[in-house]
Motif scaffolding. Structure first.
Motif, PDB file in Angstrom:
ATOM      1  N   SER A  68       0.828  -1.207   0.000  1.00 13.66           N
ATOM      2  CA  SER A  68       0.000   0.000   0.000  1.00 13.66           C
ATOM      3  C   SER A  68       0.862   1.256   0.000  1.00 13.66           C
ATOM      4  N   ILE A 199      -2.333   9.852   1.238  1.00  9.32           N
ATOM      5  CA  ILE A 199      -3.235   9.204   2.189  1.00  9.32           C
ATOM      6  C   ILE A 199      -4.450   8.619   1.490  1.00  9.32           C
ATOM      7  N   ASN A 203      -5.396   4.454   1.329  1.00 12.57           N
ATOM      8  CA  ASN A 203      -6.663   3.893   1.791  1.00 12.57           C
ATOM      9  C   ASN A 203      -7.548   3.377   0.658  1.00 12.57           C
ATOM     10  N   GLU A 204      -7.107   3.512  -0.572  1.00 14.16           N
ATOM     11  CA  GLU A 204      -7.957   3.123  -1.702  1.00 14.16           C
ATOM     12  C   GLU A 204      -8.250   1.625  -1.677  1.00 14.16           C
ATOM     13  N   PHE A 205      -9.525   1.290  -1.793  1.00 19.20           N
ATOM     14  CA  PHE A 205      -9.935  -0.116  -1.706  1.00 19.20           C
ATOM     15  C   PHE A 205     -10.512  -0.653  -3.009  1.00 19.20           C
ATOM     16  N   PRO A 220      -5.881  -2.543   2.353  1.00 20.80           N
ATOM     17  CA  PRO A 220      -7.350  -2.515   2.383  1.00 20.80           C
ATOM     18  C   PRO A 220      -7.974  -3.791   1.820  1.00 20.80           C
ATOM     19  N   SER A 239      -7.236  -0.809  11.794  1.00 20.76           N
ATOM     20  CA  SER A 239      -7.981   0.424  11.538  1.00 20.76           C
ATOM     21  C   SER A 239      -7.419   1.589  12.342  1.00 20.76           C
ATOM     22  N   PHE A 242      -4.388   2.945  10.646  1.00 22.43           N
ATOM     23  CA  PHE A 242      -4.759   3.833   9.549  1.00 22.43           C
ATOM     24  C   PHE A 242      -5.159   5.208  10.082  1.00 22.43           C
ATOM     25  N   CYS A 245      -2.097   7.079  11.028  1.00 28.92           N
ATOM     26  CA  CYS A 245      -1.396   7.563   9.830  1.00 28.92           C
ATOM     27  C   CYS A 245      -2.065   8.822   9.291  1.00 28.92           C
ATOM     28  N   ALA A 246      -3.397   8.815   9.234  1.00 29.00           N
ATOM     29  CA  ALA A 246      -4.114   9.997   8.762  1.00 29.00           C
ATOM     30  C   ALA A 246      -3.881  11.183   9.698  1.00 29.00           C
TER      31      ALA A 246
END
Length: 266
Positions: A68, A199, A203-205, A220, A239, A242, A245-246
């Motif tokens: 990722s 970011i 997080n792209e799923f 993800p 989670s 994540f 990280c954000a």
């Protein structure tokens, strides 16, 4: 009680309600990640860090996280030159159909991601590049590029044309004017857009799900594959990672350029 006092109470009540609604999912996930039990629950069944230790020792999760990061890095490296030059061009030059281009930039938000993902899957499959990470980075860049362009245009709109004109009158060539005047002026927007692109790609799923195979899943997608069988507390711990990280990106953004620049670019 005066009317102004009543208005203040009502406004702050709405603000508090909004903050509570936005914070509730994060609080629940954070609490569930520290549970000492073997099932995800809130309030947590005791307190323990064992699920964070579990994800730290999980090789598949670490590898998926590294993938990722690679995808997000590819996306950002592509977005920086493309988004920067496009944003400057839309502000500085009289581009034909500039209004149409700005409307076209809204398409990634009006077309469902599943449509964009399927389209890129067909294109990448046709030219035989599926099964690698870098097409995923390109796809993430294509989808989120408007954020980069908007951030740069917000900074470029504050650049006075007199500065470049004065430099040109002093004999500075175009490249020198770009490097020493234009680029420093739009640098806050470039930093803002770059962090945001990173970011978002991290997080792209949905697009990642369509463009990767079982050998190179991103984090993800790895999480999605895990919750298809059972939701365990280690997924809550991921989670939280994540979310951290954000949060770090937001702190870095505030430290480098200030959140006011980011908000003006929206």
């Amino acid at each position: 009680m005066s009317d102004s006092t009543v208005k203040s109470i009502v406004i702050w009540a709405f603000v508090a309600t909004a903050i509570a609604m936005l914070s509730a999912p994060t609080i629940v996930v954070l609490g569930a990640s520290f549970t000492a039990g073997n099932i995800i629950t809130f309030p947590p069944d005791g307190l323990s860090l064992k699920w964070y230790a579990s994800i730290a020792q999980a090789t598949d999760l670490r590898q998926a996280f590294v993938r990722s990061v690679i995808v997000a890095t590819i996306c950002t490296l592509i977005a920086i030159p493309v988004g920067t030059l496009a944003g400057i061009a839309l502000v500085k030059y009289r581009v034909r159909f500039a209004r149409s281009i700005q409307i076209y930039l809204l398409l990634p938000f009006t077309i469902p991601l599943i449509g964009s993902g399927i389209g890129m899957m067909l294109v990448f499959g046709k030219i035989g590049i599926l099964g690698s990470l870098w097409p995923v980075g390109i796809a993430c860049c294509v989808i989120n590029l408007p954020f980069m362009i908007w951030a740069v245009t917000a900074s470029a709109s504050n650049l006075s044309p007199d500065l470049e004109l004065a430099a040109a009158n002093c004999g500075a060539p175009p490249l020198q004017r770009f490097l020493y005047i234009t680029l420093p002026a739009v640098l806050p927007g470039v930093i803002t857009g770059s962090l945001l692109m990173f970011i978002l790609a991290l997080n792209e799923f949905l697009v990642s799900l369509l463009l990767v195979d079982a050998r190179i899943v991103t984090l993800p997608v790895q999480i999605y594959n895990s919750i298809r069988s059972i939701i365990t507390p280690d997924l809550a711990a991921i989670s939280v990672v994540f979310i951290v990280c954000a949060g770090l990106v937001i702190m870095l953004l505030d430290r480098l350029v200030g959140l006011d620049v980011f908000l003006k670019s929206k």
